[in-house]
Design an enzyme around this catalytic site. Structure first.
Site, PDB file in Angstrom:
ATOM      1  CB  THR A   1       6.373   2.438  11.355  1.00 13.73           C
ATOM      2  OG1 THR A   1       6.736   1.844  10.108  1.00 13.73           O
ATOM      3  CG2 THR A   1       7.026   3.786  11.463  1.00 13.73           C
TER       4      THR A   1
ATOM      5  CB  SER B   1       2.510  -1.942   1.275  1.00 14.19           C
ATOM      6  OG  SER B   1       1.105  -2.009   1.381  1.00 14.19           O
ATOM      7  CE  LYS B   2       6.504  -2.026   7.757  1.00 16.11           C
ATOM      8  NZ  LYS B   2       7.168  -1.013   8.552  1.00 16.11           N
ATOM      9  NE  ARG B   3       0.735   1.026   3.517  1.00 15.66           N
ATOM     10  CZ  ARG B   3       1.909   1.311   4.036  1.00 15.66           C
ATOM     11  NH1 ARG B   3       2.053   1.461   5.295  1.00 15.66           N
ATOM     12  NH2 ARG B   3       2.945   1.431   3.286  1.00 15.66           N
ATOM     13  CG  HIS B   4      -1.946  -5.189  -0.840  1.00 14.56           C
ATOM     14  ND1 HIS B   4      -3.250  -5.017  -1.248  1.00 14.56           N
ATOM     15  CD2 HIS B   4      -1.457  -6.200  -1.571  1.00 14.56           C
ATOM     16  CE1 HIS B   4      -3.515  -5.891  -2.200  1.00 14.56           C
ATOM     17  NE2 HIS B   4      -2.438  -6.621  -2.426  1.00 14.56           N
TER      18      HIS B   4
END
Length: 473
Positions: free
Chosen positions: A12, A245-248
């Site tokens: 993803t 994470s990918k968003r952080h």
RNA sequence: GUCCCCAUCGUCUAGCCCGGCCUAGGACACCUCCCUUUCACGGAGGAGACAGGGGUUCGAAUCCCCUUGGGGACGCCA
């Protein structure tokens, strides 16, 4: 007993730093057993069952990332999506054996249950409405999901190689969905069936999967299969202590490559983030393979520290082969200065690399520091460098030019000796002599030894650059 | 909220399992000095931690309990 590990990312996005470490540990564990045990295999499985979020670009990014890090997998990567038939067969077998059942609950009913469970402070969400209900009561026109008839009493225990023995009461776990209403398998089912079919003996993954391991253990039991050994490694946090994470804050490994980090440095850093071998810090891949074991993996999460990575990278750059470094730098220089590189660029870089690589912590920095060798004259001058070429500096340089021009031999030592004589004769420090020369030759105030540079540049180029700085011959 | 996990310098960690050798060791970062043609490298030194509270014990960073703090998981996502 031969060991089989796997890395199972979902495509993803890019291969982020946490995933890279998970892959590294799996690879190392397999390599260790391959070389120092009864055999080890490292498999790659792409968890692409979520068709909407999976992209081929992401799959390629994972391949590229792993390859760059040197984490080669055995055989072809397995697509989880393509194994849907096997997953379905397992669920149907469970259904036939009475270990699973059809559930006709609507999404609305489910969210009502979820709310009720939270309100009551329960974790278990699904209340088992259809667990023992007669199938004849099934509403017409509703496609059911298949749920596992999980044990309701007792507890589920996993013996985790990193976390130790972890126990949860079965009443905390509800009947998980195995097959969706559209007949596609869920992640829980797919993972268990795939790991079993692939012969995975050790599941090494992030500890965000720890609670999944309980459900998966129940599934293994229902299927009559032996559970693999679990090892849930702690997650990597960002520098601020929040989860990465990918968003952080988590960056893809290709970002580190682009920022000038060497794969061996990243691997060494990632290895030490959560694993240790006494006081050892610099650990070669060979050494890591020999030493790596799950018992030395820490249980607490670690923060990502760019400064330490950078330091390690500097070490590996100093150790790196000059030719390799030249290739890396040339590629970047060609991009940054199209058409402006001298024909001799590559040769000069090679000759000067020993002095250059001592002074750089990243390939990006190395490239910047190397550019003065590669670019054709006249070279650009930084403001600071120009400061060394004021009236005084220029006068010094003008007097110095013939000293160099008449040097007996164009070598590092001879040139320095000449400069030293000149400085002594004039009653000035060598440093005062060197700075204007450095400015003229590199356009900068920081560089390797100026005499080494003169040696690399050669007589003609050196004198040319001095003339350029002096405003003409 | 419920369940699970974690807790040593700013950061990564050694030591903890098998209590005394710990006035807690190393690495990165930081500060000082040395080397030196600049900058690095290298060398010498410095500052810097057992989250808190109870136990157990002759003795606890090490064992037990509680508190606090942090994290993760609670999907017909993976």
């Amino acid at each position: 007993m031969p060991v089989v590990t796997r890395f199972a990312p979902s495509p993803t996005g890019f291969l982020h730093i946490g995933g890279a470490r998970t892959a590294l540990y799996n690879w190392l564990f397999a390599q260790h057993h391959a070389r120092h045990g009864d055999g080890g295999t490292f498999l790659l499985r792409i968890e692409d069952t979520d068709r909407a979020r999976s992209t081929q670009a992401a799959v390629d990014a994972i391949y590229d990332g792993l390859s760059w890090l040197g984490l080669d997998w055995d055989g072809d990567a397995i697509s989880q999506f393509e194994r849907a038939d096997q997953h379905r067969a397992a669920a149907e077998r469970l259904l036939a054996e009475g270990k699973a059942y059809k559930c006709y609950c609507s999404p609305d009913e489910l969210s009502a249950m979820r709310e009720a469970a939270r309100a009551e402070g329960r974790k278990r969400m699904y209340d088992g409405t259809w667990r023992d209900r007669d199938p004849s009561e099934a509403p017409a026109g509703v496609d059911p999901v298949i749920r596992l008839k999980a044990p309701q009493d007792g507890e589920t225990v996993i013996e985790d190689l990193v976390q130790g023995r972890v126990t949860v009461a079965n009443e905390q776990l509800d009947d998980m969905v195995l097959l969706r209403a559209d007949g596609t398998p869920t992640y829980m089912l797919a993972v268990v069936v795939d790991d079993h079919d692939m012969g995975v003996t050790h599941v090494i993954r992030g500890d965000d999967h720890l609670t999944n391991a309980f459900r998966q253990t129940q599934l293994y039991l229902a299927l009559g299969w032996e559970t693999p050994v679990f090892a849930h490694i702690p997650l990597i946090h960002g520098a601020d202590g929040a989860k990465m994470s990918k968003r952080h804050g988590a960056l893809g490994v290709e970002t580190y490559r682009d920022d000038g980090f060497l794969p061996e440095a990243l691997c060494n850093y990632l290895l030490r983030l959560g694993w240790s071998h006494g006081d050892d810090e610099i650990i070669s891949t060979e050494q890591a393979i020999e030493w790596f074991g799950l018992d030395s993996v820490g249980k607490s999460p670690a923060r990502f520290d760019l400064a330490k990575l950078t330091n390690l990278n500097g070490h590996y750059i100093r150790e790196a082969d000059d030719g390799r470094l030249v290739d890396l730098v040339m590629e970047r220089l060609e991009q940054a200065h199209p058409g402006k590189l001298a024909k001799e660029a590559r040769d000069r870089l090679f000759k000067g690399m020993a002095g250059l690589k001592e002074r750089a912590k990243t390939i990006s920095e190395l490239t910047e520091n190397s550019s003065f060798y590669a670019i054709q004259r006249p070279i650009e001058m930084t403001e600071k460098a120009a400061g060394h070429l004021g009236p005084e500096g220029s006068a010094l340089l003008r007097d110095l030019r013939p000293v160099f021009a008449d040097a007996e031999s164009w070598s590092d030592e001879a040139l320095m000796a000449a400069a030293k004589n000149f400085a002594e004769a004039g009653g000035i420090k060598l440093g005062a002599v060197a700075q204007p020369v450095r400015a003229a030759l590199t356009g900068n105030t920081v560089s390797p030894s100026v005499f080494e540079i003169m040696d690399v540049l050669g007589r003609e180029e050196t004198l040319g650059r001095i003339d350029d700085a002096l405003g003409g011959p």
